[in-house]
Design a protein around this motif. Structure first.
Motif, PDB file in Angstrom:
ATOM      1  N   UNK A 170       0.947  -1.122  -0.130  1.00 29.04           N
ATOM      2  CA  UNK A 170      -0.140   0.076   0.026  1.00 29.04           C
ATOM      3  C   UNK A 170       0.738   1.383  -0.073  1.00 29.04           C
ATOM      4  N   UNK A 171       0.450   2.528  -0.281  1.00 32.38           N
ATOM      5  CA  UNK A 171       0.922   3.823  -0.309  1.00 32.38           C
ATOM      6  C   UNK A 171       1.524   4.093   1.100  1.00 32.38           C
ATOM      7  N   UNK A 172       0.986   3.363   2.267  1.00 29.23           N
ATOM      8  CA  UNK A 172       1.481   3.571   3.577  1.00 29.23           C
ATOM      9  C   UNK A 172       2.876   2.838   3.782  1.00 29.23           C
ATOM     10  N   UNK A 173       2.861   1.476   3.263  1.00 29.47           N
ATOM     11  CA  UNK A 173       3.919   0.587   3.533  1.00 29.47           C
ATOM     12  C   UNK A 173       5.058   1.327   2.689  1.00 29.47           C
ATOM     13  N   UNK A 174       4.693   1.906   1.444  1.00 27.78           N
ATOM     14  CA  UNK A 174       6.027   2.437   0.642  1.00 27.78           C
ATOM     15  C   UNK A 174       6.566   3.801   1.333  1.00 27.78           C
ATOM     16  N   UNK A 175       5.504   4.470   2.029  1.00 25.71           N
ATOM     17  CA  UNK A 175       5.927   5.888   2.580  1.00 25.71           C
ATOM     18  C   UNK A 175       6.714   5.476   3.856  1.00 25.71           C
ATOM     19  N   UNK A 176       6.446   4.492   4.422  1.00 27.49           N
ATOM     20  CA  UNK A 176       7.114   4.102   5.680  1.00 27.49           C
ATOM     21  C   UNK A 176       8.449   3.619   5.370  1.00 27.49           C
ATOM     22  N   UNK A 177       8.562   2.907   4.286  1.00 30.67           N
ATOM     23  CA  UNK A 177       9.917   2.388   3.929  1.00 30.67           C
ATOM     24  C   UNK A 177      10.567   3.483   3.509  1.00 30.67           C
ATOM     25  N   UNK A 178      10.074   4.551   2.679  1.00 27.49           N
ATOM     26  CA  UNK A 178      10.923   5.618   2.304  1.00 27.49           C
ATOM     27  C   UNK A 178      11.318   6.440   3.267  1.00 27.49           C
ATOM     28  N   UNK A 179      10.485   6.834   4.346  1.00 24.93           N
ATOM     29  CA  UNK A 179      11.286   7.649   5.581  1.00 24.93           C
ATOM     30  C   UNK A 179      12.211   6.800   6.297  1.00 24.93           C
ATOM     31  N   UNK A 180      12.234   5.510   6.433  1.00 26.28           N
ATOM     32  CA  UNK A 180      13.137   4.906   6.888  1.00 26.28           C
ATOM     33  C   UNK A 180      14.542   4.749   6.104  1.00 26.28           C
ATOM     34  N   UNK A 181      14.331   4.560   4.990  1.00 29.58           N
ATOM     35  CA  UNK A 181      15.645   4.766   3.857  1.00 29.58           C
ATOM     36  C   UNK A 181      16.203   5.966   3.872  1.00 29.58           C
ATOM     37  N   UNK A 182      15.480   7.014   4.224  1.00 29.82           N
ATOM     38  CA  UNK A 182      16.031   8.514   3.998  1.00 29.82           C
ATOM     39  C   UNK A 182      16.894   8.578   5.167  1.00 29.82           C
ATOM     40  N   UNK A 183      16.841   7.874   6.078  1.00 29.33           N
ATOM     41  CA  UNK A 183      17.782   8.045   7.524  1.00 29.33           C
ATOM     42  C   UNK A 183      19.117   7.431   7.079  1.00 29.33           C
ATOM     43  N   UNK A 184      19.336   6.650   5.879  1.00 23.22           N
ATOM     44  CA  UNK A 184      20.513   5.965   5.777  1.00 23.22           C
ATOM     45  C   UNK A 184      21.153   6.604   4.125  1.00 23.22           C
ATOM     46  N   UNK A 185      20.198   7.022   3.333  1.00 26.69           N
ATOM     47  CA  UNK A 185      20.729   7.505   2.300  1.00 26.69           C
ATOM     48  C   UNK A 185      20.157   8.744   1.689  1.00 26.69           C
ATOM     49  N   UNK A 186      20.484   9.461   0.762  1.00 25.26           N
ATOM     50  CA  UNK A 186      20.152  10.829   0.217  1.00 25.26           C
ATOM     51  C   UNK A 186      18.948  10.510  -0.416  1.00 25.26           C
ATOM     52  N   UNK A 187      18.307  11.818  -0.664  1.00 27.60           N
ATOM     53  CA  UNK A 187      16.912  11.719  -1.435  1.00 27.60           C
ATOM     54  C   UNK A 187      17.061  11.536  -2.675  1.00 27.60           C
ATOM     55  N   UNK A 188      18.235  12.053  -3.346  1.00 26.93           N
ATOM     56  CA  UNK A 188      18.386  11.480  -4.889  1.00 26.93           C
ATOM     57  C   UNK A 188      18.473  10.128  -5.079  1.00 26.93           C
ATOM     58  N   UNK A 189      18.980   9.145  -4.116  1.00 28.76           N
ATOM     59  CA  UNK A 189      19.262   7.943  -3.994  1.00 28.76           C
ATOM     60  C   UNK A 189      17.596   7.219  -3.831  1.00 28.76           C
ATOM     61  N   UNK A 190      17.006   7.782  -2.794  1.00 31.04           N
ATOM     62  CA  UNK A 190      15.607   7.307  -2.689  1.00 31.04           C
ATOM     63  C   UNK A 190      14.787   7.372  -3.846  1.00 31.04           C
ATOM     64  N   UNK A 191      14.823   8.702  -4.521  1.00 34.36           N
ATOM     65  CA  UNK A 191      14.086   8.851  -5.485  1.00 34.36           C
ATOM     66  C   UNK A 191      14.279   8.040  -6.784  1.00 34.36           C
ATOM     67  N   UNK A 192      15.467   7.451  -6.963  1.00 32.04           N
ATOM     68  CA  UNK A 192      15.936   6.462  -7.948  1.00 32.04           C
ATOM     69  C   UNK A 192      15.511   5.185  -7.651  1.00 32.04           C
ATOM     70  N   UNK A 193      15.334   4.864  -6.339  1.00 31.43           N
ATOM     71  CA  UNK A 193      14.968   3.690  -5.942  1.00 31.43           C
ATOM     72  C   UNK A 193      13.307   3.608  -6.180  1.00 31.43           C
ATOM     73  N   UNK A 194      12.645   4.736  -6.023  1.00 28.99           N
ATOM     74  CA  UNK A 194      11.337   4.741  -6.084  1.00 28.99           C
ATOM     75  C   UNK A 194      10.964   4.621  -7.345  1.00 28.99           C
ATOM     76  N   UNK A 195      11.611   5.385  -8.480  1.00 32.03           N
ATOM     77  CA  UNK A 195      11.419   5.268  -9.690  1.00 32.03           C
ATOM     78  C   UNK A 195      11.475   3.690 -10.334  1.00 32.03           C
ATOM     79  N   UNK A 196      12.696   2.991  -9.839  1.00 33.46           N
ATOM     80  CA  UNK A 196      12.878   1.744 -10.089  1.00 33.46           C
ATOM     81  C   UNK A 196      11.571   0.969  -9.726  1.00 33.46           C
ATOM     82  N   UNK A 197      11.217   0.881  -8.479  1.00 36.89           N
ATOM     83  CA  UNK A 197      10.098   0.175  -7.916  1.00 36.89           C
ATOM     84  C   UNK A 197       8.927   0.382  -8.874  1.00 36.89           C
TER      85      UNK A 197
END
Length: 260
Positions: free
Chosen positions: A89-116
């Motif tokens: 769900x969008x909530x599952x993805x949003x929680x994953x995004x927020x957790x990942x942002x604590x370890x990598x940059x916003x640009x990296x997370x955006x590339x990951x989201x685009x790939x997924x």
């Protein structure tokens, strides 16, 4: 449920009432022509979809090596891959995004989201994974500001001297110098063949660049000198810089660290 013109589908419930409600709902969707069989989506995880994508889609991309590495890293390390597609769900993805942002940059997370998102859309279009793409509703983080850093003359001299004195690879210094002289991408330099270089006209002709279009790169007199002085490596005579991407990356980063 068995209905002419549709696949036979079934589902388990704890009560007869729940089963009848589901049956009525599905049959009504069939009657109005908007039925989508979610059986495959309910039995497929994001990890299953990523494994199929990296085998069937990734090899046809120019950046296949980098994308393959990123997907396999997802499969090894990320719990998101364990989710069934219907539970993504969008909530599952949003929680994953927020957790990942604590370890990598916003640009990296955006590339990951685009790939997924592309992986999920491929499943929806071609592999009968009938779900709405949850990433459409997920907010993208702010990207990092682009870098505009360029070496000063003194820094450049220190770096070049460090590479010249300490690096065992004879191609490391000239490839770094050519990057500065031409502004060419790393992949363009490492894939450059002598047949694309015209020292007389002082130009390099790139036929297949990252954006899919060819272009010509003019050469300064310094760039011509660098190319003219390059040694030839046996077995790789057609390549201008017979280096792997990893060798260049590691050698350059060590030189930066040593030269401070």
């Amino acid at each position: 449920i068995r209905k002419k013109g549709f696949p036979t589908i079934s589902k388990l419930f704890k009560s007869h009432k729940e089963a009848r409600l589901w049956g009525s709902f599905v049959e009504s969707q069939m009657d109005i022509g908007c039925f989508k069989d979610k059986t495959l989506a309910e039995n497929t995880t994001l990890g299953d979809l990523l494994e199929r994508y990296v085998k069937e889609v990734t090899p046809h991309k120019k950046s296949s090596k980098q994308e393959s590495h990123r997907i396999h890293q997802f499969l090894r390390e990320d719990r998101l891959c364990q989710y069934k597609m219907t539970a993504l769900t969008p909530k599952v993805i949003a929680d994953w995004r927020d957790q990942r942002l604590t370890r990598v940059s916003g640009s990296t997370v955006n590339r990951d989201l685009a790939l997924l998102s592309h992986v999920i859309n491929s499943g929806r279009r071609e592999w009968d994974i009938h779900i709405d793409n949850p990433l459409v509703l997920v907010r993208r983080p702010r990207c990092n500001r682009g870098r505009e850093r360029r070496l000063s003359g003194e820094e450049q001299e220190v770096l070049f001297n460090e590479i010249k004195e300490r690096s065992k690879n004879p191609f490391l210094l000239p490839v770094v110098q050519m990057a500065i002289e031409t502004g060419m991408r790393r992949s363009e330099l490492l894939g450059l063949e002598w047949s694309k270089v015209d020292l007389g006209k002082r130009v390099i002709r790139l036929l297949d660049t990252k954006n899919g279009e060819g272009r010509s790169v003019p050469l300064t007199l310094r760039a011509v000198e660098i190319l003219s002085s390059l040694p030839k490596r046996q077995g790789f005579e057609e390549m201008v810089f017979p280096l792997t991407g990893n060798a260049l990356k590691l050698g350059f980063e060590r030189a930066l660290e040593r030269s401070r």
